[in-house]
Design an enzyme around this catalytic site. Sequence first.
Site, PDB file in Angstrom:
ATOM      1  N   ASN A  29      -9.850-101.751 -38.280  1.00 32.89           N
ATOM      2  CA  ASN A  29     -10.576-102.980 -38.825  1.00 32.89           C
ATOM      3  C   ASN A  29     -12.039-102.451 -38.169  1.00 32.89           C
ATOM      4  O   ASN A  29     -12.653-101.712 -39.335  1.00 32.89           O
ATOM      5  CB  ASN A  29     -10.176-104.074 -37.729  1.00 32.89           C
ATOM      6  CG  ASN A  29     -11.323-105.430 -38.116  1.00 32.89           C
ATOM      7  OD1 ASN A  29     -12.022-105.439 -38.817  1.00 32.89           O
ATOM      8  ND2 ASN A  29     -11.654-106.047 -36.724  1.00 32.89           N
ATOM      9  N   GLU A  30     -12.478-102.771 -37.341  1.00 33.70           N
ATOM     10  CA  GLU A  30     -13.887-102.412 -36.764  1.00 33.70           C
ATOM     11  C   GLU A  30     -13.975-101.202 -35.943  1.00 33.70           C
ATOM     12  O   GLU A  30     -14.742-101.372 -34.893  1.00 33.70           O
ATOM     13  CB  GLU A  30     -14.381-103.667 -36.074  1.00 33.70           C
ATOM     14  CG  GLU A  30     -15.724-104.045 -36.215  1.00 33.70           C
ATOM     15  CD  GLU A  30     -16.244-105.534 -35.684  1.00 33.70           C
ATOM     16  OE1 GLU A  30     -15.756-105.497 -34.444  1.00 33.70           O
ATOM     17  OE2 GLU A  30     -16.802-105.977 -36.444  1.00 33.70           O
TER      18      GLU A  30
HETATM   19  O1  AHR Z   1     -15.270-112.342 -37.657  1.00 34.77           O
HETATM   20  C1  AHR Z   1     -15.067-112.624 -36.031  1.00 34.77           C
HETATM   21  C2  AHR Z   1     -14.699-111.064 -35.672  1.00 34.77           C
HETATM   22  O2  AHR Z   1     -15.988-110.254 -35.796  1.00 34.77           O
HETATM   23  C3  AHR Z   1     -13.817-110.044 -36.236  1.00 34.77           C
HETATM   24  O3  AHR Z   1     -12.509-110.497 -35.784  1.00 34.77           O
HETATM   25  C4  AHR Z   1     -14.136-108.754 -35.935  1.00 34.77           C
HETATM   26  O4  AHR Z   1     -13.751-107.901 -37.018  1.00 34.77           O
HETATM   27  C5  AHR Z   1     -15.730-108.910 -35.880  1.00 34.77           C
HETATM   28  O5  AHR Z   1     -16.171-108.340 -34.556  1.00 34.77           O
END
Ligand code: AHR
Length: 657
Positions: free
Chosen positions: A374-375
Amino acid sequence: MIQLLRKLTLTCFLFVLAFSLESQIITVNVDKPKYAIQPTMWGIFFEDINFAADGGIYAELVMNRSFEFRKPKMGWAVKVKDKDSSHLLIINRGIENINNPRFARIKVDDESNPVCLINSGFRGMGITKDILYHFSCIAALNTSDALKIRIELVNSKGEKTGEAVINPSGNDWKRYTADIKATQTDPKSKLNIWFEGKGLIDMDMISLFPDNTWKNRPNGLRADLVQLLADMKPGFVRFPGGCIVEGYDLNGRYQWKKTVGDPADRKTIVNRWNTEFNHRPTPDYYQSFGLGFYEYFLLAEDIGAAPLPILNCGMACQFNSAEVAPMDEIDPYVQDALDLIEFANGSAESKWGSVRAKMGHPAPFNMKFLGVGNEQWGPQYFERYLVFEKAIKAKYPEIVLVSGAGPSPDGDLFDFAVKALKDTKADIVDEHYYKPPQWFKDNAGRYDNYDRNSYKIFAGEYAAQSDYTTSPKNRNTWECALSEAAFMTGLERNSDVVVMCSYAPLFAHLEGWQWTPDLIWFDNLKSFGTANYYVQKLFSTNKGTDEIDISQDGKLLEGDDGLFGTAAIDKNKKEIILKLVNTSGKEVSRVISLLTKQKLLEGVETTVLQNDNPEAVNDIENAKVIYPVEGKLSLKGKKLSVILKPYSFSVIRVKIK
Ligand code: AHR
């Protein structure tokens, strides 16, 4: 004399005004399409945050239907006249059923004293008059006993609003069903399950679904919420997140294989947003996975969007536990990715394709994109990403991979990611922007100078924050939405580089949220789109097929006088589509000159979002404070005079003969 002078001054003033208005010309180069806008350009980001899945789009009304929450009786209450708590036991059958070990054992030892099991849903149950509700459970009766199950819907005053009876038989686990027609509407209803007679009964997977789910599907989705998504005509659906992919720790990560097959076999786990914020604790937030990967693919297909699943890459949330799987133990994670491609695209005879087929979809889902992580950030991510990339490209070279650039669109982590992603010749890179409104206006030109020979951009999570990021005071103000519109003109203008975009997060339950702002809010019965929703919807439904040049005095419309703009043509519909955003508090007048050899048709259509108050918001009772208003404009030859109201976003469609 004085009057004459006044008249002269006024005439001169009007002349100067008219002249200056005429000189403010926006030029649109209609006949020179620059590049194609991808069908995936505007999509949606779905994450199970804010009760988006359980308690939200997943239409199940019973909370903790299989007693698998850490506190197994959470969501449930027992009512008996003599108040003896031994009427309800939770049995844990352990390894006999590791995915769904617990069930409820109810004992009624006095015929004149029936026992009632009560479920209060997700902050109540939304029940609607005249709708049919499907109750189901699996139960096993002690054969020597005679027990009747009477199911009642009750409103918030405790009055009965529907009833059905089940007569269980036999001591083997069986599925029982009953239908109940509701006689009243109430968002705070409850489910009473009365056990009458005498005996002992085991109950599990106690469920209540409305009949009117999206496409009337069993185990289905809330139709009003899916409709809001379908209305956006999204190009893709990214799922299941977000940080939910990562989990607080690896144990809590999202594992797609545990979310397919019979819902009763999908192991419930705690939702990572349950305790994330001290200011918004949600102890009753779990993931039943009733909405699992099969349902996500089906949702994408139903609304005509490309599926974009994001998978865990062997890393838990770096803000939380920062737990990683060691490199020599990464293979199962990579295998999950390979198997997912087979689940989505493999033949009905393949191992994972057959799971899909058995669930009701023999045809492939035709998945083209897959996200790895993801991030995530730092060298740990790229080390792992490269292993995924190698394995996936070797077996499925046609799959387009989406990789992450970290939590922020700038700074050291981002710069590190950019270099690593360029080195590996990444396909599409997911950038996230949770920033103040001014940042969005200042960054409308962010992609004007991006490297055209490098990776493509997925603007995967963005939302203007009226307060600081993760602040519970953030609101979906018109100022935020308008600044996003300004930024989006820049995304569209650079659609040779930017190929996917989605606002985040998508959904929030008014009583069950953790994160704000969000695109769509709902309670147990109603839902509404924010100003941001209508901005997204207008961009998406007026996308066009090809980008064309739009300029004023040879310059891009990137904020001079608060004005932002982009232009496209739709070759299929034969339309010129202009999007103009006036972020200033003043009216802006312009003449738009459409440079084209083609014949233009009268009947120019406009759709305008506007409010004089940048602080204005939509809410559940006033859902149309910021709402699209349709209008018409007249062409003068190949010119259009427009007056853009203060704080407005206008879409103008001109038909080509
Ligand atoms: O959109 C909320 C959060 O923001 C998501 O889960 C994450 O990817 C980001 O930090």
